[in-house]
Design an enzyme around this catalytic site. Structure first.
Site, mmCIF file in Angstrom:
data_model
loop_
_atom_site.group_PDB
_atom_site.id
_atom_site.type_symbol
_atom_site.label_atom_id
_atom_site.label_comp_id
_atom_site.label_asym_id
_atom_site.label_seq_id
_atom_site.Cartn_x
_atom_site.Cartn_y
_atom_site.Cartn_z
ATOM 1 N N CYS A 1 8.045 -47.305 -0.192
ATOM 2 C CA CYS A 1 9.564 -47.194 -0.484
ATOM 3 C C CYS A 1 9.805 -46.713 -2.018
ATOM 4 C CB CYS A 1 10.221 -48.540 -0.339
ATOM 5 S SG CYS A 1 10.175 -48.742 1.748
ATOM 6 N N CYS A 75 10.881 -56.525 5.648
ATOM 7 C CA CYS A 75 11.082 -55.214 5.067
ATOM 8 C C CYS A 75 12.355 -54.674 5.666
ATOM 9 C CB CYS A 75 9.743 -54.526 5.418
ATOM 10 S SG CYS A 75 10.050 -52.853 5.359
ATOM 11 N N GLN A 200 8.172 -40.101 17.091
ATOM 12 C CA GLN A 200 8.979 -40.153 15.585
ATOM 13 C C GLN A 200 9.370 -41.683 15.629
ATOM 14 O OE1 GLN A 200 9.913 -37.927 13.442
ATOM 15 N NE2 GLN A 200 9.332 -35.923 14.715
ATOM 16 N N TYR A 229 2.676 -27.413 17.937
ATOM 17 C CA TYR A 229 2.294 -28.738 17.491
ATOM 18 C C TYR A 229 3.111 -29.645 18.238
ATOM 19 C CZ TYR A 229 0.863 -25.518 13.663
ATOM 20 O OH TYR A 229 0.176 -24.442 12.991
ATOM 21 N N GLU A 250 -1.026 -28.317 21.573
ATOM 22 C CA GLU A 250 -1.471 -29.514 20.866
ATOM 23 C C GLU A 250 -2.799 -29.381 20.816
ATOM 24 O OE1 GLU A 250 0.308 -31.988 18.990
ATOM 25 O OE2 GLU A 250 -1.709 -32.703 18.959
ATOM 26 N N ASP A 298 6.386 -27.487 14.841
ATOM 27 C CA ASP A 298 6.566 -28.772 14.075
ATOM 28 C C ASP A 298 5.454 -29.335 13.526
ATOM 29 O OD1 ASP A 298 7.643 -31.168 13.291
ATOM 30 O OD2 ASP A 298 7.979 -31.964 15.150
ATOM 31 N N CYS A 325 8.207 -31.480 8.123
ATOM 32 C CA CYS A 325 8.329 -32.921 7.481
ATOM 33 C C CYS A 325 8.021 -32.653 5.909
ATOM 34 C CB CYS A 325 7.469 -33.921 7.825
ATOM 35 S SG CYS A 325 5.859 -33.519 8.373
HETATM 36 N N1 SAH Z 1 6.705 -32.213 18.072
HETATM 37 C C1 SAH Z 1 6.065 -33.508 18.031
HETATM 38 C C2 SAH Z 1 5.087 -33.774 17.300
HETATM 39 C C3 SAH Z 1 4.940 -33.296 15.871
HETATM 40 S S1 SAH Z 1 3.644 -34.051 14.818
HETATM 41 C C4 SAH Z 1 7.291 -34.580 18.009
HETATM 42 O O1 SAH Z 1 8.349 -34.207 17.271
HETATM 43 O O2 SAH Z 1 7.248 -35.707 18.518
HETATM 44 C C5 SAH Z 1 2.644 -32.961 14.563
HETATM 45 C C6 SAH Z 1 1.682 -32.620 15.619
HETATM 46 O O3 SAH Z 1 0.650 -31.547 15.281
HETATM 47 C C7 SAH Z 1 0.750 -33.671 15.857
HETATM 48 O O4 SAH Z 1 0.860 -34.271 17.285
HETATM 49 C C8 SAH Z 1 -0.837 -33.156 15.718
HETATM 50 O O5 SAH Z 1 -1.663 -33.655 16.466
HETATM 51 C C9 SAH Z 1 -0.641 -31.712 15.889
HETATM 52 N N2 SAH Z 1 -1.621 -30.678 15.293
HETATM 53 C C10 SAH Z 1 -1.973 -30.891 13.963
HETATM 54 N N3 SAH Z 1 -2.959 -29.923 13.896
HETATM 55 C C11 SAH Z 1 -2.631 -28.937 14.923
HETATM 56 C C12 SAH Z 1 -3.310 -27.447 15.273
HETATM 57 N N4 SAH Z 1 -4.132 -27.076 14.428
HETATM 58 N N5 SAH Z 1 -2.903 -27.070 16.474
HETATM 59 C C13 SAH Z 1 -2.099 -27.807 17.112
HETATM 60 N N6 SAH Z 1 -1.538 -28.843 17.084
HETATM 61 C C14 SAH Z 1 -1.717 -29.412 15.822
#
Ligand code: SAH
Length: 375
Positions: A1, A75, A200, A229, A250, A298, A325
Site C-alpha cells: 500500500c 488491513c 479479479q 488471455y 489461455e 487482457d 494492468c
Molecule cells: N481475462 C481474465 C484473466 C486475465 S489475467 C480475467 O479478467 O479474469 C491474464 C491471464 O493471462 C492469466 O490467466 C494467465 O494465465 C494468462 N497468460 C499469461 N501468459 C499467457 C500466454 N502467453 N498465452 C495465453 N495466456 C497467457
C-alpha cells in the site's frame, strides 16, 4: 500500500498523471473512474503464518523483498469478514496443537491461510496451506470449531505445499468441507472460483472495467470474437451475449477447465476455450485466413509479445479492446499496433486497486482499413 496517508482524491490525481505521462501521445486519456468507498475491497485475503521473536503466533504479509512476516491485525483494503476468519484461526492454533511452519528449519505445519469471498453470493472459501499432507487427527474438529465461529464459511480446502518456494499454493488440494470452490456473480452471470484460479480481486470495479470493455467493443451480435488471455473466461462469457461466437485462449489448463465449466453453468453455447499460448493460437488463426471482427485482450503485467502482436496485425480485426494492468507495457504494445493499421480511439483508466500504485486501463483501437466510412 504505497499510497497510505494520501487522500483518495490525491491518489486518483497521481494515477491520472502517471497514465497520461505514458499514454497521452496516443490520444486523450479519460478521467480515471475511482471507487465510491475505496476500502475493504479485496475479495481475496492471504496471510502468512509464523512466530515472532517471543514465540507468539503471528499472521500477516511479507516485508517487501523478504520473507519476514509483518504482523497484520487489520488491513484497510482487505475484506473484513475474511480478516475476522484469519484472526479466529490464529487464535485456535494453540488449543488444536497446530504449529506454524518455519521456513528456515522446515519444522511445523501451517504456512498460509487464504480466504476468498464471493461478494454477491456471500459464499466463503478457506484454504489452509500446510507443509505436509499428514493431517493432524483433530482436523475434523478444527473445521467444526471454525464453522461454529463462522457459519458463513461454505467450503474448507487443505492445500499441500511441501516445497521451498515463494508460491503460496502447492499443487494438491484436499477438500475438507463443502464443494471445494465458491461461486460469485458478475454482470448477472455466475462464475466458479477454485483455490488457485485467477479471479479479479476487486469485484465492484471489475464490473466497471468489464462494462467499459463491452461499451468499447460495441458489438451487434454478428461478430466473431477472440478473448485472448481469457483466464476463467469471464470477459468472453460476458461478451458472448452480444457476439456470434467467442473463442477464448489461455495458457493455464486449470483456468481453461474453469472457463468451460463457467460457460456450461451459464448455459452459453457460442463460446469455446482453447488451451495454449495466445500468440501461437493467433498465428494459427492468421495462417488459416480466419476472419475475426473483435479481439479482446487482457495480458499479464508483462504485456503481450511480438508473436501475438504480429499475428494480430495479420488477422486485422476491426476492433481491439486491450485491457491492461500495466500502462508501461500497454504503451509499448500500442506503439507497435499504431505504427501500422490501428488508431487509438479511447483510453479509460479504472482504479481497481485503491491505496496501491497500480492502475488498470481499457483501450479501444480501430482498424484504419476497415473503419466505416472509408471506401
Ligand atoms: N481475462 C481474465 C484473466 C486475465 S489475467 C480475467 O479478467 O479474469 C491474464 C491471464 O493471462 C492469466 O490467466 C494467465 O494465465 C494468462 N497468460 C499469461 N501468459 C499467457 C500466454 N502467453 N498465452 C495465453 N495466456 C497467457
Amino acid at each position: 500500500c504505497r499510497y497510505q496517508g494520501v487522500s483518495y482524491q490525491e491518489q486518483l490525481r497521481r494515477k491520472q498523471r502517471i497514465t497520461e505521462g505514458l499514454l497521452k501521445k496516443f490520444g486523450k486519456v479519460e478521467p480515471i473512474i475511482g471507487m465510491e468507498d475505496p476500502y475493504y475491497y479485496r475479495n481475496k485475503v492471504h496471510a502468512a503464518f509464523g512466530r515472532d521473536r517471543k514465540g507468539n503466533v503471528i499472521s500477516g504479509i511479507y516485508e517487501e523483498k523478504s520473507h519476514r512476516i509483518v504482523s497484520v491485525d487489520d488491513c484497510m483494503i482487505e475484506d473484513k469478514k475474511s480478516q475476522e476468519i484469519i484472526r479466529t484461526i490464529r487464535g485456535m492454533l494453540k488449543s488444536f496443537k497446530i504449529k506454524t511452519y518455519d521456513e528456515d528449519t522446515g519444522y511445523g505445519l501451517l504456512r498460509h491461510v487464504l480466504v476468498r469471498r464471493g461478494f454477491t453470493t456471500g459464499q466463503v472459501m478457506v484454504v489452509l496451506v500446510l507443509a505436509s499432507p499428514i493431517l493432524p487427527s483433530s482436523k475434523n474438529n478444527f473445521v467444526k470449531a471454525l464453522r461454529k465461529e463462522h457459519p458463513e464459511i461454505t467450503t474448507v480446502v487443505l492445500n499441500v505445499n511441501d516445497r521451498q518456494t515463494s508460491m503460496v499454493l502447492g499443487d494438491r488440494n484436499i477438500v475438507l468441507y463443502g464443494p471445494g470452490f465458491i461461486k460469485d456473480r458478475l454482470m448477472g452471470l455466475t462464475f466458479r472460483i477454485s483455490p488457485s484460479s485467477f479471479y479479479q480481486v476487486n469485484p465492484v470495479q471489475t464490473e466497471v472495467l468489464y462494462g467499459k470493455a463491452m461499451e468499447f467493443a460495441a458489438m451487434t451480435g454478428k461478430e466473431r470474437v477472440i478473448d485472448a488471455y481469457c483466464g476463467t473466461g469471464t470477459i468472453g462469457i460476458i461478451a458472448s451475449g452480444n457476439a456470434r461466437d467467442v473463442i477464448g485462449v489461455e495458457l493455464n489448463r486449470d483456468a481453461i477447465r474453469d472457463a468451460r465449466m463457467n460457460a456450461r453453468e451459464n448455459k452459453i453455447r457460442n463460446v469455446r476455450f482453447v488451451p495454449g499460448d495466445a500468440g501461437w493460437f493467433m498465428e494459427g488463426m492468421a495462417a488459416e485466413g480466419e476472419k475475426v471482427e473483435v479481439v479482446l485482450m487482457d495480458p499479464p503485467r508483462s504485456g503481450s509479445d511480438r508473436k501475438f502482436l504480429h499475428s494480430l496485425l495479420t488477422l486485422s480485426p476491426e476492433k481491439i479492446v486491450y485491457v491492461s494492468c500495466n500502462p508501461e507495457t500497454l504503451a509499448r504494445d500500442l506503439a507497435c499496433l499504431t505504427k501500422r493499421d490501428y488508431l487509438v480511439k479511447k483510453m479509460q483508466p479504472v482504479d481497481m486497486f485503491p491505496l496501491t500504485d497500480s492502475v488498470e486501463v481499457v483501450c479501444l483501437l480501430e482498424n484504419r482499413r476497415t473503419r466505416p466510412g472509408r471506401a
